[in-house]
Design a protein around this motif. Structure first.
Motif, PDB file in Angstrom:
ATOM      1  N   LYS A 177       0.820  -1.227   0.000  1.00 17.20           N
ATOM      2  CA  LYS A 177       0.000   0.000   0.000  1.00 17.20           C
ATOM      3  C   LYS A 177       0.850   1.272   0.000  1.00 17.20           C
ATOM      4  N   THR A 199      -2.514   6.314   6.741  1.00 15.48           N
ATOM      5  CA  THR A 199      -3.252   6.255   8.013  1.00 15.48           C
ATOM      6  C   THR A 199      -2.714   5.170   8.947  1.00 15.48           C
ATOM      7  N   GLY A 200      -1.944   4.210   8.390  1.00 15.07           N
ATOM      8  CA  GLY A 200      -1.271   3.242   9.268  1.00 15.07           C
ATOM      9  C   GLY A 200      -0.325   3.997  10.187  1.00 15.07           C
ATOM     10  N   TYR A 256      -2.172   5.372  13.196  1.00 17.69           N
ATOM     11  CA  TYR A 256      -2.402   4.386  14.267  1.00 17.69           C
ATOM     12  C   TYR A 256      -1.100   4.044  14.979  1.00 17.69           C
ATOM     13  N   ARG A 257      -0.007   4.023  14.224  1.00 17.67           N
ATOM     14  CA  ARG A 257       1.304   3.731  14.833  1.00 17.67           C
ATOM     15  C   ARG A 257       1.716   4.880  15.769  1.00 17.67           C
ATOM     16  N   VAL A 261      -0.065  -2.256  17.830  1.00 19.26           N
ATOM     17  CA  VAL A 261      -0.872  -1.326  17.021  1.00 19.26           C
ATOM     18  C   VAL A 261      -2.249  -1.894  16.663  1.00 19.26           C
ATOM     19  N   ALA A 319      -5.744  -0.198  17.515  1.00 15.11           N
ATOM     20  CA  ALA A 319      -6.583   0.181  16.366  1.00 15.11           C
ATOM     21  C   ALA A 319      -7.962  -0.470  16.421  1.00 15.11           C
ATOM     22  N   ARG A 330     -10.230   4.858  17.242  1.00 14.15           N
ATOM     23  CA  ARG A 330     -10.635   5.091  15.851  1.00 14.15           C
ATOM     24  C   ARG A 330     -11.422   6.402  15.734  1.00 14.15           C
ATOM     25  N   GLY A 374      -4.862   2.714   3.903  1.00 12.53           N
ATOM     26  CA  GLY A 374      -5.155   2.186   5.231  1.00 12.53           C
ATOM     27  C   GLY A 374      -5.918   0.882   5.176  1.00 12.53           C
ATOM     28  N   ARG A 375      -6.870   0.747   6.107  1.00  8.44           N
ATOM     29  CA  ARG A 375      -7.663  -0.487   6.176  1.00  8.44           C
ATOM     30  C   ARG A 375      -9.154  -0.205   5.956  1.00  8.44           C
ATOM     31  N   ILE A 429     -10.372   2.949   4.525  1.00 11.47           N
ATOM     32  CA  ILE A 429     -10.519   4.233   3.811  1.00 11.47           C
ATOM     33  C   ILE A 429     -11.718   4.166   2.856  1.00 11.47           C
ATOM     34  N   ARG A 432       8.607  -7.845   3.949  1.00 10.55           N
ATOM     35  CA  ARG A 432       9.004  -7.317   5.269  1.00 10.55           C
ATOM     36  C   ARG A 432      10.442  -7.737   5.594  1.00 10.55           C
ATOM     37  N   ARG A 479      -1.656  -9.723  12.652  1.00 12.05           N
ATOM     38  CA  ARG A 479      -2.246  -8.376  12.559  1.00 12.05           C
ATOM     39  C   ARG A 479      -3.461  -8.394  11.634  1.00 12.05           C
TER      40      ARG A 479
HETATM   41  O1   DC Z   1      -0.493  -0.030   7.338  1.00  5.36           O
HETATM   42  P1   DC Z   1       0.240  -0.358   8.651  1.00  5.36           P
HETATM   43  O2   DC Z   1       0.735  -1.774   8.700  1.00  5.36           O
HETATM   44  O3   DC Z   1       1.302   0.635   8.977  1.00  5.36           O
HETATM   45  O4   DC Z   1      -0.902  -0.217   9.778  1.00  5.36           O
HETATM   46  C1   DC Z   1      -0.631  -0.432  11.133  1.00  5.36           C
HETATM   47  C2   DC Z   1      -1.865  -0.912  11.845  1.00  5.36           C
HETATM   48  O5   DC Z   1      -2.804   0.157  11.939  1.00  5.36           O
HETATM   49  C3   DC Z   1      -2.611  -2.066  11.213  1.00  5.36           C
HETATM   50  O6   DC Z   1      -2.264  -3.308  11.810  1.00  5.36           O
HETATM   51  C4   DC Z   1      -4.052  -1.778  11.468  1.00  5.36           C
HETATM   52  C5   DC Z   1      -4.118  -0.332  11.788  1.00  5.36           C
HETATM   53  N1   DC Z   1      -4.822   0.480  10.779  1.00  5.36           N
HETATM   54  C6   DC Z   1      -6.192   0.538  10.879  1.00  5.36           C
HETATM   55  O7   DC Z   1      -6.773  -0.132  11.716  1.00  5.36           O
HETATM   56  N2   DC Z   1      -6.884   1.356  10.033  1.00  5.36           N
HETATM   57  C7   DC Z   1      -6.253   2.073   9.103  1.00  5.36           C
HETATM   58  N3   DC Z   1      -6.964   2.869   8.292  1.00  5.36           N
HETATM   59  C8   DC Z   1      -4.845   1.988   8.967  1.00  5.36           C
HETATM   60  C9   DC Z   1      -4.153   1.161   9.821  1.00  5.36           C
END
Ligand code: DC
Length: 223
Positions: A20, A38-39, A42-43, A103, A107, A113, A139-140, A142, A167, A179
């Protein structure tokens, strides 16, 4: 590459290590759009809450800590950076093993949220303020929650071995499938592929091809 006249929002969702960030950055660079990860939000919240000694539980300690957190935005080139209580966290701090491990638990909490919902929606105003023609947000949730009305909605996926190899190449320890399970299984804004999203297999296409594909979709929608 041209883009539609008027302001466009591109939503890119997907599981951990599906490409992403590289895709969203590449698309933003090509189209001159603001890139929002947006990750990283949350981080940054997770790192700040851990520092404040807060556990990933929905309780008064969490509510009080969230009330003390002030969010602002800095724009660096085409990248929006979250400023949390006056500080921009370093990229390396956002990928520490303890942040990776906590995280998804933070999240999953509705108060966490909802404390980011308005902030994330407000990134369109940041892009407009910088006179940019659009926004790419990754993100997750969006395409499902933050911008269900986005002009373009994509969902990236890849097989697990490709994601683990990605990774490892970045020298990171990450619990990808754990995750994903937590992110998909939570009650609030779970990771889902919205019905209206276009699915892209990033294990089958290389990064340049994925970026080209998305930019072509935007170009073809141009009047
Ligand atoms: O994209 P990332 O791996 O950096 O995201 C880190 C964590 O943040 C992922 O495990 C879930 C959460 N996250 C979320 O719940 N909603 C989002 N829009 C973006 C990330």
């Amino acid at each position: 590459m041209s883009h539609p006249t008027g302001f466009s929002v591109i939503a890119i969702d997907g599981g951990a290590a599906t490409g992403k960030s590289s895709t969203a950055r590449g698309v933003a660079d090509r189209l001159g759009f603001l890139h929002v990860d947006t990750g990283a939000h949350y981080r940054a919240m997770t790192a700040a809450l851990l520092k404040m000694g807060v556990q990933p539980l929905e309780n008064t300690a969490l509510a009080e800590a969230l009330e003390q957190i002030k969010l602002e935005t800095a724009v660096d080139g085409l990248h929006a950076k979250l400023i949390i209580n006056g500080k921009t966290p370093k990229g390396t701090d956002l990928r520490l093993p303890e942040v990776n491990a906590a995280v998804s638990a933070f999240a999953a909490l509705a108060p966490v949220r909802s404390s980011l919902f308005a902030y994330q929606r407000s990134q369109t105003a940041v892009a407009r303020h910088h006179k940019l023609p659009g926004l790419v947000m990754e993100g997750r949730d969006i395409g499902s929650v933050i911008f269900p009305d986005a002009n373009f909605t994509f969902f990236l996926f890849a097989d697990e071995s490709t994601r683990i190899a990605r990774r490892a190449q970045e020298g990171q320890t990450d619990q990808i499938s754990e995750r994903d399970k937590m992110d998909s299984g939570r009650k609030t804004a779970p990771l889902i592929c919205p019905d209206h999203a276009e699915r892209i297999d990033t294990g089958a296409l290389d990064l340049a091809a994925v970026i080209n594909h998305i930019c072509e979709r935007v170009a073809h929608a141009a009047p």
